[in-house]
Design an enzyme around this catalytic site. Structure first.
Site, PDB file in Angstrom:
ATOM      1  N   LYS A 258      -2.227  -1.439  -3.840  1.00 53.53           N
ATOM      2  CA  LYS A 258      -3.107  -0.271  -3.732  1.00 53.53           C
ATOM      3  C   LYS A 258      -2.281   0.998  -3.792  1.00 53.53           C
ATOM      4  O   LYS A 258      -1.275   1.059  -3.089  1.00 53.53           O
ATOM      5  CB  LYS A 258      -3.829  -0.384  -2.389  1.00 53.53           C
ATOM      6  CG  LYS A 258      -4.708   0.782  -2.058  1.00 53.53           C
ATOM      7  CD  LYS A 258      -5.263   0.605  -0.672  1.00 53.53           C
ATOM      8  CE  LYS A 258      -6.023   1.860  -0.292  1.00 53.53           C
ATOM      9  NZ  LYS A 258      -6.428   1.847   1.082  1.00 53.53           N
TER      10      LYS A 258
ATOM     11  N   LYS B 183       0.854  -1.182   0.000  1.00 51.90           N
ATOM     12  CA  LYS B 183       0.000   0.000   0.000  1.00 51.90           C
ATOM     13  C   LYS B 183       0.894   1.238   0.000  1.00 51.90           C
ATOM     14  O   LYS B 183       1.695   1.437   0.918  1.00 51.90           O
ATOM     15  CB  LYS B 183      -0.907  -0.008   1.231  1.00 51.90           C
ATOM     16  CG  LYS B 183      -1.742   1.263   1.347  1.00 51.90           C
ATOM     17  CD  LYS B 183      -2.766   1.162   2.454  1.00 51.90           C
ATOM     18  CE  LYS B 183      -3.506   2.474   2.622  1.00 51.90           C
ATOM     19  NZ  LYS B 183      -4.537   2.401   3.662  1.00 51.90           N
TER      20      LYS B 183
HETATM   21  C1  PBG Z   1      -7.020   3.682   5.747  1.00 49.91           C
HETATM   22  C2  PBG Z   1      -7.540   3.373   4.390  1.00 49.91           C
HETATM   23  C3  PBG Z   1      -7.441   4.248   3.319  1.00 49.91           C
HETATM   24  C4  PBG Z   1      -8.068   3.656   2.254  1.00 49.91           C
HETATM   25  C5  PBG Z   1      -8.543   2.404   2.671  1.00 49.91           C
HETATM   26  N1  PBG Z   1      -8.193   2.240   4.008  1.00 49.91           N
HETATM   27  C6  PBG Z   1      -6.889   5.616   3.231  1.00 49.91           C
HETATM   28  C7  PBG Z   1      -5.623   5.940   3.883  1.00 49.91           C
HETATM   29  O1  PBG Z   1      -4.705   5.130   3.981  1.00 49.91           O
HETATM   30  O2  PBG Z   1      -5.526   7.085   4.344  1.00 49.91           O
HETATM   31  C8  PBG Z   1      -8.179   4.302   0.923  1.00 49.91           C
HETATM   32  C9  PBG Z   1      -9.203   3.781   0.002  1.00 49.91           C
HETATM   33  C10 PBG Z   1      -9.578   4.697  -1.091  1.00 49.91           C
HETATM   34  O3  PBG Z   1      -8.966   5.765  -1.311  1.00 49.91           O
HETATM   35  O4  PBG Z   1     -10.542   4.350  -1.783  1.00 49.91           O
HETATM   36  N2  PBG Z   1      -6.732   2.638   6.566  1.00 49.91           N
END
Ligand code: PBG
Length: 335
Positions: free
Chosen positions: A257, A202
């Protein structure tokens, strides 16, 4: 692979492109409704369906409406939904304590879905950001997200969700060692069949902004981003180490991601490990395509299909996508 020499005019590569039927015959990549996971934002209340201004056609829904969406997903052949809670400001604190409340929004949603007996997979997000006043995914100690102390809480959060009926635990927090700790706790508690979908690779992306609007975690992140725990987008090898570690610690499925700007990572992960590899078309990717379509006064479907096929081509087995109902409806209508 060696590319055969196919000189013109014996080979005219346009021949197979000439008709819809011949294009259909030579199509290499296929997208099925079974490849889709629908992320849904849930909120308190009854009969609520609240628009999210930065995400066209995406809503925050109360649990009764969630059940309707889950039923719709089943009808569309979408195998699973991923739940994200919108936690009221008064329930947030610096420790994210509400995450461990067995009667919190996410746990009530899981129980309601279980009671409905709908044949659908329930995936829950493990991370503290919806619950913390500072919007970070873990405990902040001396201005930094403290890894090991955070992992202890994430383990409790995962158990809490599992006991409420979550079938797939999806840690999105990017702390080191959390998959192993969660797996061990699940095994010890007898939850042998609970799967872990790890947000393994991620990246610290700017494409999460609409999601942070949706769950209301954006406020304080402006001052300090998540670069000290999410991955640096200048790097590739690091993603493979993250995936290798999460698999060794007990992840059943791994995720990359965002998706569209990380197709190389999806491809490398799938070819290296040959395990279930998911991609997440995140909020910013979704919205950029929807907004382009709106700007052109066009249907967003062709843009969304192109993006989703790219993820499949890269090697994604399944895709978390806000466009899941749009795409599944199209697939069902055209078969
Ligand atoms: C946070 C989380 C995020 C997303 C999913 N879980 C955002 C972040 O890391 O700040 C992002 C998903 C999206 O942008 O659709 N645990």
């Amino acid at each position: 692979m060696s590319i055969p020499d196919r000189p013109y005019p014996f080979a005219r590569l346009r021949r197979t492109r000439a008709h819809a039927w011949s294009r259909a015959l030579v199509q290499e990549t296929h997208l099925s409704t079974h490849d889709l996971i629908w992320p849904i934002f849930i909120m308190e209340g009854k009969a609520q369906r609240e628009a999210i201004p930065s995400m066209p056609n995406v809503y925050r829904v109360s649990i009764d409406e969630l059940l309707k969406d889950a039923e719709k997903a089943v009808k569309l052949g979408i195998p699973a939904i991923a739940l994200f809670p919108v936690v009221p400001a008064e329930k947030k604190d610096p420790h994210g304590s509400e995450a461990l409340n067995p009667n919190n929004l996410i746990c009530r949603a899981c129980r309601a879905l279980q009671a409905s007996q709908l044949p659908i997979g329930i995936i829950t997000d493990v991370a503290l950001d919806p619950y913390t006043t500072h919007g970070h995914d873990g405990l902040v100690v001396d201005g930094e997200v403290a890894n090991d102390a955070t992992v202890e809480i994430l383990v409790q959060q995962a158990l809490c969700q599992t006991e409420a009926g979550a079938q797939v635990i999806a840690p999105s927090d990017m702390q080191d060692g959390r998959i192993g700790a969660i797996r061990q706790a699940l095994e010890q508690a007898g939850h042998h069949h609970t799967a872990i979908l790890s947000y393994a690779a991620k990246y610290a992306s700017h494409l999460y902004a609409p999601f942070r609007d949706a769950v209301g975690s954006s406020k304080h992140l402006a001052t300090q981003g998540k670069d000290s725990y999410q991955q640096d987008f200048y790097n590739t090898d690091e993603a493979l180490h993250e995936v290798a570690q999460d698999l060794r610690e007990g992840a059943d499925m791994v995720m990359v991601k965002p998706a569209m700007t990380y197709l190389d990572i999806i491809h490398r992960v799938k070819t290296t490990f040959q395990v279930p590899t998911f991609a997440y078309q995140v909020s910013g990717e979704y919205s950029m395509l929807e907004l382009l379509a709106m700007h052109q006064q066009n249907d967003s479907l062709p843009l969304q299909l192109e993006a989703h096929i790219a993820m499949k081509r890269a090697g994604a087995d399944a895709i978390l996508t806000y466009a899941a109902p749009l795409i599944a409806t199209h697939i069902l209508n055209t078969r």
